[in-house]
Design a protein around this motif. Structure first.
Motif, PDB file in Angstrom:
ATOM      1  N   VAL A 294     -21.065  35.196  72.832  1.00 35.59           N
ATOM      2  CA  VAL A 294     -19.913  34.505  73.413  1.00 35.59           C
ATOM      3  C   VAL A 294     -20.360  33.217  74.103  1.00 35.59           C
ATOM      4  N   ARG A 295     -21.417  33.310  74.879  1.00 41.37           N
ATOM      5  CA  ARG A 295     -21.893  32.142  75.617  1.00 41.37           C
ATOM      6  C   ARG A 295     -22.309  31.018  74.671  1.00 41.37           C
ATOM      7  N   SER A 296     -23.085  31.354  73.656  1.00 42.30           N
ATOM      8  CA  SER A 296     -23.570  30.332  72.730  1.00 42.30           C
ATOM      9  C   SER A 296     -22.434  29.732  71.901  1.00 42.30           C
ATOM     10  N   THR A 297     -21.436  30.553  71.530  1.00 47.58           N
ATOM     11  CA  THR A 297     -20.298  30.057  70.753  1.00 47.58           C
ATOM     12  C   THR A 297     -19.477  29.058  71.553  1.00 47.58           C
ATOM     13  N   VAL A 298     -19.217  29.375  72.818  1.00 49.89           N
ATOM     14  CA  VAL A 298     -18.443  28.475  73.680  1.00 49.89           C
ATOM     15  C   VAL A 298     -19.186  27.153  73.888  1.00 49.89           C
ATOM     16  N   ILE A 299     -20.484  27.233  74.086  1.00 50.35           N
ATOM     17  CA  ILE A 299     -21.282  26.016  74.288  1.00 50.35           C
ATOM     18  C   ILE A 299     -21.229  25.128  73.043  1.00 50.35           C
ATOM     19  N   LEU A 300     -21.366  25.729  71.879  1.00 53.51           N
ATOM     20  CA  LEU A 300     -21.335  24.955  70.638  1.00 53.51           C
ATOM     21  C   LEU A 300     -19.976  24.294  70.425  1.00 53.51           C
ATOM     22  N   PHE A 301     -18.901  24.997  70.781  1.00 48.94           N
ATOM     23  CA  PHE A 301     -17.572  24.407  70.656  1.00 48.94           C
ATOM     24  C   PHE A 301     -17.435  23.180  71.564  1.00 48.94           C
ATOM     25  N   PHE A 345     -19.438  25.359  62.490  1.00 47.56           N
ATOM     26  CA  PHE A 345     -20.493  25.052  63.451  1.00 47.56           C
ATOM     27  C   PHE A 345     -20.607  26.134  64.521  1.00 47.56           C
ATOM     28  N   ILE A 346     -19.475  26.576  65.044  1.00 43.10           N
ATOM     29  CA  ILE A 346     -19.529  27.526  66.148  1.00 43.10           C
ATOM     30  C   ILE A 346     -19.824  28.955  65.689  1.00 43.10           C
ATOM     31  N   ASN A 347     -19.829  29.205  64.379  1.00 40.40           N
ATOM     32  CA  ASN A 347     -20.122  30.570  63.932  1.00 40.40           C
ATOM     33  C   ASN A 347     -21.609  30.817  63.692  1.00 40.40           C
ATOM     34  N   ARG A 348     -22.469  29.797  63.934  1.00 43.43           N
ATOM     35  CA  ARG A 348     -23.896  29.948  63.686  1.00 43.43           C
ATOM     36  C   ARG A 348     -24.527  31.132  64.423  1.00 43.43           C
ATOM     37  N   PRO A 349     -24.304  31.297  65.728  1.00 41.38           N
ATOM     38  CA  PRO A 349     -24.901  32.455  66.403  1.00 41.38           C
ATOM     39  C   PRO A 349     -24.433  33.778  65.817  1.00 41.38           C
ATOM     40  N   SER A 350     -23.157  33.856  65.462  1.00 39.47           N
ATOM     41  CA  SER A 350     -22.619  35.102  64.901  1.00 39.47           C
ATOM     42  C   SER A 350     -23.252  35.418  63.553  1.00 39.47           C
ATOM     43  N   ALA A 393      -7.375  19.021  52.438  1.00 38.06           N
ATOM     44  CA  ALA A 393      -6.798  19.462  53.716  1.00 38.06           C
ATOM     45  C   ALA A 393      -6.538  20.966  53.714  1.00 38.06           C
ATOM     46  N   LEU A 394      -5.938  21.479  52.656  1.00 36.77           N
ATOM     47  CA  LEU A 394      -5.662  22.911  52.582  1.00 36.77           C
ATOM     48  C   LEU A 394      -6.953  23.727  52.556  1.00 36.77           C
ATOM     49  N   PHE A 395      -7.923  23.260  51.795  1.00 41.44           N
ATOM     50  CA  PHE A 395      -9.218  23.942  51.720  1.00 41.44           C
ATOM     51  C   PHE A 395      -9.881  24.001  53.098  1.00 41.44           C
ATOM     52  N   SER A 396      -9.848  22.896  53.820  1.00 33.81           N
ATOM     53  CA  SER A 396     -10.504  22.815  55.122  1.00 33.81           C
ATOM     54  C   SER A 396      -9.838  23.721  56.153  1.00 33.81           C
ATOM     55  N   CYS A 397      -8.524  23.751  56.180  1.00 33.49           N
ATOM     56  CA  CYS A 397      -7.806  24.608  57.129  1.00 33.49           C
ATOM     57  C   CYS A 397      -8.064  26.085  56.838  1.00 33.49           C
ATOM     58  N   ALA A 398      -8.101  26.432  55.562  1.00 30.81           N
ATOM     59  CA  ALA A 398      -8.410  27.819  55.188  1.00 30.81           C
ATOM     60  C   ALA A 398      -9.822  28.187  55.629  1.00 30.81           C
ATOM     61  N   GLY A 399     -10.771  27.253  55.465  1.00 31.01           N
ATOM     62  CA  GLY A 399     -12.142  27.498  55.892  1.00 31.01           C
ATOM     63  C   GLY A 399     -12.260  27.708  57.386  1.00 31.01           C
ATOM     64  N   ALA A 400     -11.513  26.944  58.162  1.00 26.85           N
ATOM     65  CA  ALA A 400     -11.534  27.090  59.621  1.00 26.85           C
ATOM     66  C   ALA A 400     -11.045  28.476  60.033  1.00 26.85           C
ATOM     67  N   ILE A 401      -9.985  28.952  59.404  1.00 20.47           N
ATOM     68  CA  ILE A 401      -9.403  30.254  59.758  1.00 20.47           C
ATOM     69  C   ILE A 401     -10.380  31.397  59.474  1.00 20.47           C
ATOM     70  N   VAL A 402     -11.004  31.390  58.302  1.00 21.14           N
ATOM     71  CA  VAL A 402     -11.908  32.498  57.967  1.00 21.14           C
ATOM     72  C   VAL A 402     -13.187  32.448  58.809  1.00 21.14           C
ATOM     73  N   ASN A 403     -13.649  31.254  59.194  1.00 25.82           N
ATOM     74  CA  ASN A 403     -14.819  31.156  60.076  1.00 25.82           C
ATOM     75  C   ASN A 403     -14.521  31.753  61.444  1.00 25.82           C
ATOM     76  N   LEU A 404     -13.328  31.493  61.954  1.00 26.47           N
ATOM     77  CA  LEU A 404     -12.938  32.052  63.245  1.00 26.47           C
ATOM     78  C   LEU A 404     -12.868  33.580  63.173  1.00 26.47           C
ATOM     79  N   TYR A 405     -12.382  34.086  62.069  1.00 24.26           N
ATOM     80  CA  TYR A 405     -12.324  35.541  61.883  1.00 24.26           C
ATOM     81  C   TYR A 405     -13.721  36.157  61.938  1.00 24.26           C
ATOM     82  N   LEU A 406     -14.710  35.518  61.313  1.00 26.54           N
ATOM     83  CA  LEU A 406     -16.081  36.041  61.322  1.00 26.54           C
ATOM     84  C   LEU A 406     -16.619  36.128  62.744  1.00 26.54           C
TER      85      LEU A 406
END
Length: 423
Positions: A294-301, A345-350, A393-406
């Motif tokens: 959690v700490r590393s994800t917040v810092i990266l964001f 970017f923020i999913n790297r630690p996970s 644009a559609l591809f990028s938004c879909a990618g953002a959603i699935v990264n957040l899920y991970l």
């Protein structure tokens, strides 16, 4: 321990920062020498390598970092190298068999050297994984940082020098392929200085290859397919845009993504390299991994959101000014790609925590979900709306959603693991 981790991250980040700074400084020169079509062909070629890299050695090089025994690591090294050699030979055979189709797809006419460059790059990309993993195992972050800088200089100076005389796609592809060999050589020299090449073992170590292959079979069964699927998902726009439109559109996308990947790589890759062995240690010692994630994800964001926000609002103007008027459309793409890369970017630690937590099977399923989601978004933009910008644009938004899920899933798994350890 914390100060040591911070120092390691700073070392890796410093080397990566300098390497990326070199690339950024040279890019305005290179984009004025090579047309978008040449960049598109390079983007297609590098995407093919990116897709094949996880399969080249079946991800066994990653196990070198986890192994605590030198003999076992040596067996993994020889197993990985042998698999890479066989895979490169198969790649050459297939590339020669479908040479005409490959050249037509990349718009490179009768450039007969393409199959050989493809196999050459595949081989050395696999060997580079092996020696890089050894340096990570040795925690030789300073050598890795220096090698990032040297390799960046080789690639960018070569492109700038040769571009004045030969502004061709074949030149960009050749430099990329030989860059893989240079990177492998640098890693080899670094390991030789650190431990000596004797650390890699003799040919006798290969006799234990079947045993270590079984012990670390999760990497071949789950991590390699996961990496392969992830690479397809990452490269899908380049591969599909080239089929639906032309190599110039691919060039716009390739430049936009490569430039935006610079800040992502600056810290994200360094954090991954340092936290992967650290998280493995934390899991082994039953520490609370979820708090670290959690700490590393917040810092990266916090690090990534401001620069990506600027690109989202002012991408076309920035790209036209810095790289030349012919790259205006690349700036349009960059605005949308920034959303996807921010969450990537923020999913790297996970992602680094997945192997130590033993949930690689989940990662394989996640990658299938990810590629299907993004492929459907991209297909809708191309086949229904028939517009390259909306497709990206559609591809990028879909990618953002699935990264957040991970990120959410891995943190929850780490939290439940910690609760189980305390009970």
């Amino acid at each position: 321990m914390k100060s040591k981790i911070v120092k390691s991250v700073a070392t890796m980040a410093g080397g990566t920062a300098l390497a990326q700074a070199i690339t950024i400084l040279f890019t305005p020169i290179i984009t004025r020498l090579f047309p978008p079509e040449a960049y598109g062909a390079l983007g297609t070629f590098s995407s093919l390598i990116t897709i094949l890299v996880p399969l080249v050695a079946l991800s066994y090089p990653m196990a070198i970092v986890l192994s605590r025994d030198d003999g076992e690591a040596a067996s993994l090294t020889q197993l990985s190298s042998l698999i890479a050699l066989i895979f490169a030979a198969v790649t050459l055979f297939l590339a020669l068999m479908f040479e005409a189709e490959l050249l037509d797809y990349m718009g490179m006419g009768d450039f007969s050297g393409l199959p050989y460059l493809l196999a050459f790059a595949v081989l050395f990309s696999g060997l580079a994984q092996v020696f890089r993993s050894w340096l990570l195992r040795e925690k030789d972050f300073s050598s890795l940082a220096r090698m990032e800088v040297i390799n960046s200089l080789f690639n960018n100076v070569s492109k700038s020098a040769l571009g004045f005389f030969f502004p061709l796609a074949a030149v960009l592809i050749g430099i990329y392929a030989f860059g893989q060999a240079v990177q492998t050589l640098l890693y080899t020299l670094g390991l030789k200085a650190r431990r000596g090449l004797a650390a890699l073992g003799t040919f006798d170590a290969l006799a234990n290859a079947p045993a270590v292959a079984r012990k670390f079979s999760d990497f071949a069964l789950y991590r390699a397919p996961q990496g392969f699927i992830n690479a397809i998902a990452q490269s899908l726009p380049i591969l599909v845009l080239g089929l639906a439109f032309d190599q110039a559109v691919v060039g716009y996308y390739a430049l936009a993504k490569s430039i935006l990947s610079a800040p992502l790589t600056l810290v994200g890759k360094s954090v991954s390299d340092v936290f992967y062995p650290r998280l493995a240690e934390a899991v082994a010692e039953k520490e609370d991994v979820s708090r670290l994630l959690v700490r590393s994800t917040v810092i990266l964001f916090g690090i990534a959101a401001p620069p990506f926000g600027v690109v989202f609002f002012y991408g076309p103007e920035l790209f036209s000014f810095v790289f030349g008027a012919q790259w205006h459309n690349a700036g349009v793409f960059a605005g949308w790609i920034s959303i996807w890369l921010l969450f990537g970017f923020i999913n790297r630690p996970s992602v680094s925590a997945i192997a130590p937590l033993g949930i690689q099977k989940f990662l394989l399923g996640y990658e299938v979900l990810s590629i299907v989601t993004k492929a459907l978004a991209l297909a809708f933009g191309i086949l229904v709306l028939k517009d390259e910008t909306i497709s990206v644009a559609l591809f990028s938004c879909a990618g953002a959603i699935v990264n957040l899920y991970l990120v959410i899933h891995v943190i929850r798994k780490a939290r439940s693991t910690n609760e189980a350890n305390q009970s």
